[in-house]
Design a protein around this motif. Structure first.
Motif, mmCIF file in Angstrom:
data_model
loop_
_atom_site.group_PDB
_atom_site.id
_atom_site.type_symbol
_atom_site.label_atom_id
_atom_site.label_comp_id
_atom_site.label_asym_id
_atom_site.label_seq_id
_atom_site.Cartn_x
_atom_site.Cartn_y
_atom_site.Cartn_z
ATOM 1 N N ASP A 239 -8.537 -19.305 109.109
ATOM 2 C CA ASP A 239 -9.780 -18.789 108.496
ATOM 3 C C ASP A 239 -10.419 -17.626 109.434
ATOM 4 O O ASP A 239 -10.777 -16.507 108.721
ATOM 5 N N ALA A 240 -10.563 -17.800 110.722
ATOM 6 C CA ALA A 240 -10.703 -16.722 111.666
ATOM 7 C C ALA A 240 -10.310 -15.200 111.562
ATOM 8 O O ALA A 240 -10.751 -13.932 111.309
ATOM 9 N N PHE A 241 -8.762 -15.461 111.798
ATOM 10 C CA PHE A 241 -8.145 -14.318 111.891
ATOM 11 C C PHE A 241 -8.007 -13.417 110.434
ATOM 12 O O PHE A 241 -8.089 -12.336 110.380
ATOM 13 N N TRP A 242 -7.783 -14.352 109.381
ATOM 14 C CA TRP A 242 -7.578 -13.565 108.281
ATOM 15 C C TRP A 242 -9.088 -13.028 107.669
ATOM 16 O O TRP A 242 -8.973 -12.020 106.790
ATOM 17 N N GLY A 243 -9.902 -13.783 107.817
ATOM 18 C CA GLY A 243 -11.354 -13.305 107.589
ATOM 19 C C GLY A 243 -11.482 -11.833 108.312
ATOM 20 O O GLY A 243 -11.978 -11.101 107.766
ATOM 21 N N ALA A 244 -11.142 -11.678 109.499
ATOM 22 C CA ALA A 244 -11.160 -10.311 110.122
ATOM 23 C C ALA A 244 -10.538 -9.261 109.569
ATOM 24 O O ALA A 244 -10.913 -8.128 109.329
ATOM 25 N N TRP A 245 -9.225 -9.691 109.067
ATOM 26 C CA TRP A 245 -8.485 -8.602 108.338
ATOM 27 C C TRP A 245 -8.890 -8.239 107.060
ATOM 28 O O TRP A 245 -8.855 -7.246 106.709
ATOM 29 N N LYS A 246 -9.619 -9.128 106.270
ATOM 30 C CA LYS A 246 -10.016 -9.131 105.220
ATOM 31 C C LYS A 246 -11.109 -8.105 105.239
ATOM 32 O O LYS A 246 -11.055 -7.138 104.032
ATOM 33 N N GLY A 247 -11.770 -7.823 106.183
ATOM 34 C CA GLY A 247 -12.646 -6.724 106.311
ATOM 35 C C GLY A 247 -12.129 -5.328 106.251
ATOM 36 O O GLY A 247 -12.847 -4.289 105.982
ATOM 37 N N TYR A 248 -10.755 -5.164 106.325
ATOM 38 C CA TYR A 248 -10.227 -3.730 106.416
ATOM 39 C C TYR A 248 -9.430 -3.576 105.081
ATOM 40 O O TYR A 248 -8.404 -2.875 105.190
ATOM 41 N N GLN A 249 -9.235 -4.610 104.059
ATOM 42 C CA GLN A 249 -8.459 -4.694 102.976
ATOM 43 C C GLN A 249 -8.301 -3.133 102.307
ATOM 44 O O GLN A 249 -7.235 -2.702 102.038
ATOM 45 N N GLY A 250 -9.523 -2.574 102.287
ATOM 46 C CA GLY A 250 -9.329 -1.479 101.408
ATOM 47 C C GLY A 250 -8.636 -0.289 102.278
ATOM 48 O O GLY A 250 -7.958 0.468 101.842
ATOM 49 N N GLU A 498 6.260 4.640 92.089
ATOM 50 C CA GLU A 498 7.253 5.311 91.143
ATOM 51 C C GLU A 498 6.858 5.302 89.839
ATOM 52 O O GLU A 498 6.968 6.424 89.100
ATOM 53 N N GLN A 499 6.056 4.283 89.196
ATOM 54 C CA GLN A 499 5.486 4.121 87.663
ATOM 55 C C GLN A 499 4.066 5.191 87.933
ATOM 56 O O GLN A 499 3.493 5.105 86.750
ATOM 57 N N GLY A 500 3.850 5.807 89.016
ATOM 58 C CA GLY A 500 2.322 6.293 89.105
ATOM 59 C C GLY A 500 1.333 5.452 88.989
ATOM 60 O O GLY A 500 -0.127 5.925 88.685
ATOM 61 N N LEU A 501 1.436 4.160 89.357
ATOM 62 C CA LEU A 501 0.207 3.067 89.404
ATOM 63 C C LEU A 501 -0.290 3.450 90.772
ATOM 64 O O LEU A 501 0.110 3.626 91.798
ATOM 65 N N PRO A 502 -1.884 3.233 90.920
ATOM 66 C CA PRO A 502 -2.257 3.091 92.082
ATOM 67 C C PRO A 502 -2.195 1.869 92.763
ATOM 68 O O PRO A 502 -2.291 0.839 92.308
ATOM 69 N N LEU A 503 -2.303 2.080 94.182
ATOM 70 C CA LEU A 503 -2.290 0.876 94.808
ATOM 71 C C LEU A 503 -3.527 0.521 95.855
ATOM 72 O O LEU A 503 -3.570 1.312 96.807
ATOM 73 N N SER A 504 -4.448 -0.141 95.400
ATOM 74 C CA SER A 504 -5.479 -0.618 96.291
ATOM 75 C C SER A 504 -5.332 -1.798 96.989
ATOM 76 O O SER A 504 -4.376 -2.521 96.844
ATOM 77 N N GLY A 505 -6.170 -1.875 98.075
ATOM 78 C CA GLY A 505 -5.972 -3.140 98.911
ATOM 79 C C GLY A 505 -6.000 -4.435 98.243
ATOM 80 O O GLY A 505 -5.409 -5.347 98.369
ATOM 81 N N GLU A 506 -6.916 -4.241 97.194
ATOM 82 C CA GLU A 506 -7.375 -5.506 96.446
ATOM 83 C C GLU A 506 -6.080 -5.565 95.479
ATOM 84 O O GLU A 506 -5.664 -6.839 95.223
ATOM 85 N N HIS A 507 -5.601 -4.640 94.920
ATOM 86 C CA HIS A 507 -4.440 -5.090 94.053
ATOM 87 C C HIS A 507 -3.074 -5.520 94.895
ATOM 88 O O HIS A 507 -2.504 -6.360 94.671
ATOM 89 N N LEU A 508 -3.130 -4.989 96.142
ATOM 90 C CA LEU A 508 -2.046 -5.587 97.149
ATOM 91 C C LEU A 508 -2.075 -6.903 97.255
ATOM 92 O O LEU A 508 -1.185 -7.756 97.382
#
Ligand SMILES: [Zn+2]
Length: 627
Positions: A239-250, A498-508
């Motif tokens: 919870d703590a580790f992934w919570g920290a990473w979540k803040g940098y998703q974008g 390659e298909q020209g789609l945008p890759l946002s953190g949320e999408h990943l």
């Protein structure tokens, strides 16, 4: 074998093939027979410096070969020999600098020599940048006739020349090549950004464990404490580790997208049909292998799900199995014997008896020499590796032996790389001695599997047997299924770019969640994934190495088929395997495998791995019932 996931991190050094393992370091005694002797490479640092200066001066002269390679077979051989001899000495210089640097990372002059050796390797690349375009300009027919007219040229350089010509359709004009070379620094920045955040600036959280201990959860502490026996501790860590990473998703989404956009840019510029094809071109790996691997892993998911259900039972988990339940070892290591270095060597020799006398003799010769730095020590590099870059000397191995089963298994693994190197150097000229990582890990994992089988067969108690069976299983989860999931995620990302789609953190994160749920069988009720943990992609450094991780999985499948065949067919299968090791880098890895009877573009190797996993689970279930 929890170290497997980390072992797969192959360090990029100029010093030639180096296959890394990972084990915890702790203080222990050092004896003279347990340290390596670097004077086999150079008498001392003065001798090293003299060789360095001499080689550098030779490299500075390479321009004199420009425009000569098409004159005659003799001139071509002269140019290629001079370049090859410099590379051979540069590799030896690199091995010495790198090993000495790893003995104590705090000694500055040793680290400077390592830097010098790297600079020399880069200088050779710069000073020979004209070579490939000149060979390509000669054309196939001319190159073929030159090869046929000179036996020495053929013996040493035919594969190199053939491989250079293969690159013709993807080699651009001098101006475009210069632009691409200069763009390299820009394109490698996403990896720098990742390490800046992950290794330094990310505000890692501090938590209190159930025993009252306070820990700051950086990457190393996360990897340690996620194996906690207490389930609530594991949950708190996640919870703590992934919570920290979540803040940098974008931010990390934009960063990983930059990496993938760069890969696609390079592929397009070099006229490849997509980033995957470009990545596999170097080793001439057919893209079907990648697709077969992904399809086979998906077909094998019921086996992974069986493993996860077994894990739930063995760990005694009530309710839903969670992602953080993946990491404690299946069977705890209590009352398992410990293994000194001498005992580990004895067991490795006994377990590898099916490899035959030629193999065992090389292993004995290696054990008798001072080729290994074995014990952990302050300042020494952690983990384990084999460095076979000094063609004219012998392989060197760095281990951090702590007498546990992992240490024993790492020893067998790294000596698999060392014997591979010995067999290659005895049978191939220097120019064909650099084998592909696509083959290397099969040679070492086959040893781990044979060792694991031997330990299971010779276990003294029911408990010991269960422990070894569990170790073998955990290795397959971490080195096969997890790596294929990464490989599938990487392919999907690149295809979207390659298909020209945008890759946002949320999408990943969404993509990762879908994949993770499919792999762990959420719909089948096997494991429940907390969406917070789907930011795991942010943390994986391998996503900045291009398409790389798939080779861990293909190697493991290859090793499974080999070790089965060696135990079942005996000498015939063993000879095919030994011949593969002797072939070194004399042909493309996929071709060499096929010659050895293994086709990684077909389901058979993957089926062998799943069969192995099911066989082990059958044994565990029988032992559990016998309780
Ligand atoms: Zn390895």
């Amino acid at each position: 074998m929890t170290r497997c996931a980390a072992r797969w991190f192959v360090l990029a050094l100029t010093a030639g093939p180096l296959f890394a393992a990972h084990a915890a370091a702790s203080a222990a005694e050092t004896g003279p027979s347990l340290t390596w002797d670097l004077s086999d490479l150079y008498a001392g640092t003065d001798a090293w410096s003299a060789a360095y200066t001499r080689t550098r001066a030779q490299v500075e002269q390479f321009d004199r070969f420009r425009g000569t390679v098409g004159n005659s077979a003799g001139d071509l051989l002269k140019a290629l020999s001079a370049i090859s001899d410099a590379r051979r000495e540069a590799a030896r210089l690199g091995v010495y600098a790198s090993l000495q640097g790893d003995e104590d990372l705090r000694v500055a002059p040793a680290q400077e020599r390592r830097q010098q050796a790297q600079t020399l390797a880069t200088l050779i690349d710069e000073k020979t940048a004209w070579l490939a375009p000149e060979i390509i300009a000669l054309g196939q027919a001319k190159v073929d006739s030159l090869i046929q007219s000179n036996a020495e040229l053929k013996r040493r350089f035919d594969f190199f020349l053939k491989d250079t010509l293969r690159g013709a359709p993807h080699t651009l004009g001098p101006e475009a090549e210069a632009v691409l070379a200069a763009s390299g620094d820009v394109l490698s920045q996403p990896s720098t950004v990742y390490h800046q955040l992950a290794d330094a600036e990310l505000p890692y959280p501090t938590i209190e464990l159930s025993n009252g201990q306070k820990v700051r959860l950086d990457s190393a502490a996360y990897e340690k404490h996620r194996t906690a026996a207490s389930r609530s501790d594991r949950k708190a860590v996640f919870d703590a580790f992934w919570g920290a990473w979540k803040g940098y998703q974008g931010t990390m989404g934009a960063n990983l997208a930059s990496q993938d956009i760069g890969d696609v840019f390079t592929a397009k510029t070099r006229r490849f049909n997509g980033a995957l094809e470009a990545a596999l071109f170097g080793d001439n790996i057919p893209p079907e292998i990648y697709r077969t691997l992904v399809a086979q892993a998906n077909a094998g998911l019921p086996t992974l799900h069986r493993y996860l259900r077994l894990r739930k039972r063995l760990l005694g988990i009530e309710g839903d199995l969670a992602y953080y339940d993946n990491y404690p070892t299946l069977i705890p290591a209590k009352s398992v014997p410990s293994f000194s270095v001498a005992e580990s060597e004895r067991l490795t020799l006994a377990a590898l008896a099916p490899m035959g006398e030629e193999y065992l003799a090389l292993l004995r010769r290696g054990f008798a020499g001072r080729w290994m730095s074995v014990m952990p020590r302050q300042g020494k590099r952690s983990g384990g590796y084999m460095n076979g870059g000094a063609y004219d000397v012998h392989p060197y191995l760095l281990l951090n032996h702590t007498d546990d089963y992992q240490s024993l298994s790492t020893l067998a693994h790294e000596w698999g790389h060392a014997v591979h190197t010995l067999l290659t150097t005895a049978n191939q000229p220097f120019e064909k001695a650099q084998y592909s990582p696509f083959i290397a890990e099969s040679a070492s994992i086959a040893n781990e599997m044979l060792l694991n089988d031997y330990m299971v067969d010779h276990a003294k108690t029911r408990y010991e047997k269960l422990f070894y069976l569990g170790q073998g299983l955990d290795a397959i989860r971490g080195s096969f299924f997890r790596q294929v999931m990464f490989a599938e995620f990487q392919l999907q990302m690149h295809q979207e770019v390659e298909q020209g789609l945008p890759l946002s953190g949320e999408h990943l994160t969404e993509n990762y969640c879908k994949l993770l749920k499919r792999y762990v069988g959420e719909a089948e009720g096997v494991m429940k994934i907390d969406p917070l943990y789907c930011t795991e992609w942010e943390f994986i450094p391998h996503f900045y190495l291009g398409f790389y991780v798939y080779q861990y999985a293909t190697s493991m499948a290859g090793a499974a088929q080999f070790s089965d065949a060696i135990l079942k067919e005996g000498a015939r299968a063993r000879d095919r395997f030994i011949n593969l090791l002797k072939a070194g880098g004399s042909d493309y890895a996929y071709e060499l495998y096929k010659r050895a009877g293994i086709d990684l573009a077909t389901p058979a190797p993957y089926q062998a791995l799943f069969a192995r996993m099911n066989r082990v689970m059958d044994q565990i279930e029988v032992l559990q019932q016998a309780r």
